[in-house]
Design a protein around this motif. Sequence first.
Motif, PDB file in Angstrom:
ATOM      1  N   ILE A  98       0.847  -1.197   0.000  1.00 43.56           N
ATOM      2  CA  ILE A  98       0.000   0.000   0.000  1.00 43.56           C
ATOM      3  C   ILE A  98       0.880   1.244   0.000  1.00 43.56           C
ATOM      4  O   ILE A  98       1.759   1.410   0.863  1.00 43.56           O
ATOM      5  CB  ILE A  98      -0.963  -0.011   1.206  1.00 43.56           C
ATOM      6  CG1 ILE A  98      -1.930  -1.189   1.068  1.00 43.56           C
ATOM      7  CG2 ILE A  98      -1.726   1.310   1.303  1.00 43.56           C
ATOM      8  CD1 ILE A  98      -2.885  -1.391   2.224  1.00 43.56           C
ATOM      9  N   LEU A  99       0.675   2.090  -0.984  1.00 47.32           N
ATOM     10  CA  LEU A  99       1.492   3.290  -1.131  1.00 47.32           C
ATOM     11  C   LEU A  99       0.762   4.500  -0.556  1.00 47.32           C
ATOM     12  O   LEU A  99      -0.461   4.571  -0.614  1.00 47.32           O
ATOM     13  CB  LEU A  99       1.785   3.549  -2.613  1.00 47.32           C
ATOM     14  CG  LEU A  99       2.532   2.451  -3.380  1.00 47.32           C
ATOM     15  CD1 LEU A  99       2.602   2.796  -4.860  1.00 47.32           C
ATOM     16  CD2 LEU A  99       3.934   2.248  -2.804  1.00 47.32           C
ATOM     17  N   ASP A 100       1.544   5.429  -0.054  1.00 47.14           N
ATOM     18  CA  ASP A 100       0.970   6.675   0.437  1.00 47.14           C
ATOM     19  C   ASP A 100       1.211   7.728  -0.648  1.00 47.14           C
ATOM     20  O   ASP A 100       2.282   8.318  -0.716  1.00 47.14           O
ATOM     21  CB  ASP A 100       1.687   7.050   1.753  1.00 47.14           C
ATOM     22  CG  ASP A 100       1.084   8.285   2.380  1.00 47.14           C
ATOM     23  OD1 ASP A 100       0.018   8.730   1.904  1.00 47.14           O
ATOM     24  OD2 ASP A 100       1.691   8.800   3.347  1.00 47.14           O
ATOM     25  N   LEU A 101       0.225   7.912  -1.508  1.00 49.70           N
ATOM     26  CA  LEU A 101       0.421   8.784  -2.671  1.00 49.70           C
ATOM     27  C   LEU A 101      -0.536   9.967  -2.612  1.00 49.70           C
ATOM     28  O   LEU A 101      -1.664   9.825  -2.141  1.00 49.70           O
ATOM     29  CB  LEU A 101       0.111   8.013  -3.964  1.00 49.70           C
ATOM     30  CG  LEU A 101       1.000   6.827  -4.301  1.00 49.70           C
ATOM     31  CD1 LEU A 101       0.433   6.082  -5.501  1.00 49.70           C
ATOM     32  CD2 LEU A 101       2.408   7.314  -4.601  1.00 49.70           C
ATOM     33  N   PRO A 102      -0.113  11.101  -3.130  1.00 49.90           N
ATOM     34  CA  PRO A 102      -1.047  12.238  -3.185  1.00 49.90           C
ATOM     35  C   PRO A 102      -2.084  12.026  -4.282  1.00 49.90           C
ATOM     36  O   PRO A 102      -1.838  11.288  -5.235  1.00 49.90           O
ATOM     37  CB  PRO A 102      -0.138  13.415  -3.546  1.00 49.90           C
ATOM     38  CG  PRO A 102       1.028  12.797  -4.233  1.00 49.90           C
ATOM     39  CD  PRO A 102       1.186  11.405  -3.702  1.00 49.90           C
ATOM     40  N   SER A 103      -3.244  12.653  -4.131  1.00 55.00           N
ATOM     41  CA  SER A 103      -4.265  12.602  -5.178  1.00 55.00           C
ATOM     42  C   SER A 103      -4.511  14.016  -5.695  1.00 55.00           C
ATOM     43  O   SER A 103      -4.497  14.969  -4.921  1.00 55.00           O
ATOM     44  CB  SER A 103      -5.584  12.082  -4.608  1.00 55.00           C
ATOM     45  OG  SER A 103      -5.461  10.734  -4.263  1.00 55.00           O
ATOM     46  N   LEU A 104      -4.757  14.120  -6.987  1.00 55.79           N
ATOM     47  CA  LEU A 104      -5.161  15.407  -7.554  1.00 55.79           C
ATOM     48  C   LEU A 104      -6.685  15.459  -7.563  1.00 55.79           C
ATOM     49  O   LEU A 104      -7.347  14.434  -7.470  1.00 55.79           O
ATOM     50  CB  LEU A 104      -4.655  15.531  -8.999  1.00 55.79           C
ATOM     51  CG  LEU A 104      -3.149  15.490  -9.193  1.00 55.79           C
ATOM     52  CD1 LEU A 104      -2.817  15.490 -10.688  1.00 55.79           C
ATOM     53  CD2 LEU A 104      -2.495  16.687  -8.503  1.00 55.79           C
ATOM     54  N   ASP A 105      -7.226  16.673  -7.693  1.00 56.42           N
ATOM     55  CA  ASP A 105      -8.677  16.798  -7.807  1.00 56.42           C
ATOM     56  C   ASP A 105      -9.161  15.990  -9.000  1.00 56.42           C
ATOM     57  O   ASP A 105      -8.500  15.933 -10.029  1.00 56.42           O
ATOM     58  CB  ASP A 105      -9.064  18.262  -8.043  1.00 56.42           C
ATOM     59  CG  ASP A 105      -9.106  19.033  -6.745  1.00 56.42           C
ATOM     60  OD1 ASP A 105      -8.955  18.404  -5.686  1.00 56.42           O
ATOM     61  OD2 ASP A 105      -9.288  20.253  -6.815  1.00 56.42           O
ATOM     62  N   THR A 106     -10.321  15.409  -8.838  1.00 53.23           N
ATOM     63  CA  THR A 106     -10.892  14.658  -9.953  1.00 53.23           C
ATOM     64  C   THR A 106     -12.401  14.823  -9.974  1.00 53.23           C
ATOM     65  O   THR A 106     -13.035  15.019  -8.930  1.00 53.23           O
ATOM     66  CB  THR A 106     -10.533  13.159  -9.872  1.00 53.23           C
ATOM     67  OG1 THR A 106     -11.367  12.444 -10.792  1.00 53.23           O
ATOM     68  CG2 THR A 106     -10.714  12.582  -8.488  1.00 53.23           C
ATOM     69  N   LEU A 107     -12.960  14.736 -11.179  1.00 57.27           N
ATOM     70  CA  LEU A 107     -14.419  14.784 -11.302  1.00 57.27           C
ATOM     71  C   LEU A 107     -15.053  13.606 -10.573  1.00 57.27           C
ATOM     72  O   LEU A 107     -16.179  13.677 -10.115  1.00 57.27           O
ATOM     73  CB  LEU A 107     -14.810  14.723 -12.779  1.00 57.27           C
ATOM     74  CG  LEU A 107     -14.514  15.975 -13.601  1.00 57.27           C
ATOM     75  CD1 LEU A 107     -14.616  15.653 -15.085  1.00 57.27           C
ATOM     76  CD2 LEU A 107     -15.450  17.097 -13.234  1.00 57.27           C
ATOM     77  N   SER A 108     -14.337  12.510 -10.505  1.00 53.91           N
ATOM     78  CA  SER A 108     -14.870  11.318  -9.850  1.00 53.91           C
ATOM     79  C   SER A 108     -14.452  11.322  -8.383  1.00 53.91           C
ATOM     80  O   SER A 108     -13.637  10.519  -7.944  1.00 53.91           O
ATOM     81  CB  SER A 108     -14.349  10.069 -10.561  1.00 53.91           C
ATOM     82  OG  SER A 108     -14.845   8.922  -9.938  1.00 53.91           O
ATOM     83  N   ASP A 109     -15.002  12.253  -7.619  1.00 54.70           N
ATOM     84  CA  ASP A 109     -14.497  12.430  -6.249  1.00 54.70           C
ATOM     85  C   ASP A 109     -14.781  11.237  -5.341  1.00 54.70           C
ATOM     86  O   ASP A 109     -14.081  11.011  -4.367  1.00 54.70           O
ATOM     87  CB  ASP A 109     -15.017  13.736  -5.638  1.00 54.70           C
ATOM     88  CG  ASP A 109     -16.509  13.702  -5.352  1.00 54.70           C
ATOM     89  OD1 ASP A 109     -17.198  12.825  -5.913  1.00 54.70           O
ATOM     90  OD2 ASP A 109     -16.975  14.538  -4.566  1.00 54.70           O
ATOM     91  N   GLY A 110     -15.800  10.440  -5.680  1.00 54.03           N
ATOM     92  CA  GLY A 110     -16.086   9.264  -4.851  1.00 54.03           C
ATOM     93  C   GLY A 110     -14.972   8.243  -4.897  1.00 54.03           C
ATOM     94  O   GLY A 110     -14.797   7.454  -3.974  1.00 54.03           O
ATOM     95  N   THR A 111     -14.207   8.258  -5.975  1.00 55.69           N
ATOM     96  CA  THR A 111     -13.130   7.271  -6.092  1.00 55.69           C
ATOM     97  C   THR A 111     -11.759   7.903  -5.829  1.00 55.69           C
ATOM     98  O   THR A 111     -10.746   7.333  -6.211  1.00 55.69           O
ATOM     99  CB  THR A 111     -13.133   6.618  -7.490  1.00 55.69           C
ATOM    100  OG1 THR A 111     -13.022   7.641  -8.458  1.00 55.69           O
ATOM    101  CG2 THR A 111     -14.390   5.823  -7.744  1.00 55.69           C
ATOM    102  N   ALA A 112     -11.758   9.042  -5.191  1.00 55.39           N
ATOM    103  CA  ALA A 112     -10.474   9.705  -4.904  1.00 55.39           C
ATOM    104  C   ALA A 112     -10.020   9.360  -3.493  1.00 55.39           C
ATOM    105  O   ALA A 112     -10.821   8.996  -2.644  1.00 55.39           O
ATOM    106  CB  ALA A 112     -10.645  11.210  -5.039  1.00 55.39           C
ATOM    107  N   GLY A 113      -8.728   9.474  -3.265  1.00 58.36           N
ATOM    108  CA  GLY A 113      -8.221   9.307  -1.904  1.00 58.36           C
ATOM    109  C   GLY A 113      -7.345   8.086  -1.742  1.00 58.36           C
ATOM    110  O   GLY A 113      -7.184   7.291  -2.664  1.00 58.36           O
ATOM    111  N   GLY A 114      -6.815   7.967  -0.533  1.00 61.91           N
ATOM    112  CA  GLY A 114      -5.819   6.933  -0.274  1.00 61.91           C
ATOM    113  C   GLY A 114      -6.420   5.637   0.251  1.00 61.91           C
ATOM    114  O   GLY A 114      -7.630   5.503   0.407  1.00 61.91           O
TER     115      GLY A 114
END
Length: 355
Positions: free
Chosen positions: A224-240
């Motif tokens: 499991i990686l700790d990676l940053p996320s950019l804004d996305t239109l699909s906000d439900g599938t964003a995050g770590g």
Amino acid sequence: MVEINLMDLQARIEAAADRIAPYVRRTPLEFSHGLSEKNEGNVFIKMESEQRTGSFKVRGAFNKCLVLRSEQPDVHVTTASSGNHALACTLAMKTVGLTGTIYLSENVSKTKELALVREGAILRHHGTDAVEAETKARQTAQEEGIPFISPYNDMEVMTGQGTVGKEILEDLPDVDAVFVPVGGGGLIAGIAAYIKAVKPTVKVVGCQPAHSAVMAKSVEAGRILDLPSLDTLSDGTAGGVEEGSITFPICQQCVDDWVLVEEDVISDAIYFMMADHHKTCFLEHKLPECDRSAATPARLVWLPEQLKITDCGRSSWGGHRCLLTDSTEVPWEVSGNHFLWSKHFHREIKENNRM
Ligand SMILES: Cc1ncc(COP(=O)(O)O)c(C=O)c1O
């Protein structure tokens, strides 16, 4: 690698399906003429957008709350989310007679908050972002010895979401491949575990926004990686993905392939769902220059191009594919400065992405 027991997961998902049946909808599996024409095969859409509260999240929330109630009828729970999980938990708790506190960050949108208040949620504010709110919720749960309901890293939540896979196999027994949107992986882990237990020849493909592909990249890296996320239109599938998440080994062992979806393709998908499947999306006017994540209608991942690309490498996949839409309209941001997702806006996003 952590060993997974598919037979046990299948049994849990079947039990979950019986448990939640009185409370959730069996959503339709709709044939998509538009997507089928664009692909050499029949494409169906599992309309979780028609689920109670507008997303599949009620499946896991009801399963969790019903199990908790049977073990400790007076238990008070905590969770943290300002989105679909919060709304689903609020409905589930209210329906089964549990009480619970939902932690939100201080600067959560007032419209989201209002939607939860209307449903009768007990809210507490903490911190300036979702991570701080979740940390506080977990800490409170630990101090008070009460359950914290994770949106994905929880056996009952994950197996509740897995009931989607059971319905797909029942309604389309000759399905060849199932495409599932992925955030923390609760939905895909439940679906993939069920499918691999019952009909392992069916391919399961995880779909993530290219702007936030933590699970896909973690599976590729083997940890499991700790990676940053950019804004996305699909906000439900964003995050770590939380360290030690139960969804990770299942994604490693049961998901056949991953596709990463660019923002302009997600925009295509939203437009397509409006045009071909009569869905309506609301969006804040100030987009796309700023604050895309605040109110985004992209609750599905769409993939005609990816379907073709994927097919190139695997011509034996056959003709029946099933995409999962996981919700469409965003009920949160409908008051204020909004406009309907329009052809004009769609073009704007595409041009923006090209620059
Ligand atoms: C609409 C929607 N789709 C997909 C997801 C991703 O689900 P999971 O975190 O179980 O992968 C979420 C999670 O919040 C969601 O709200």
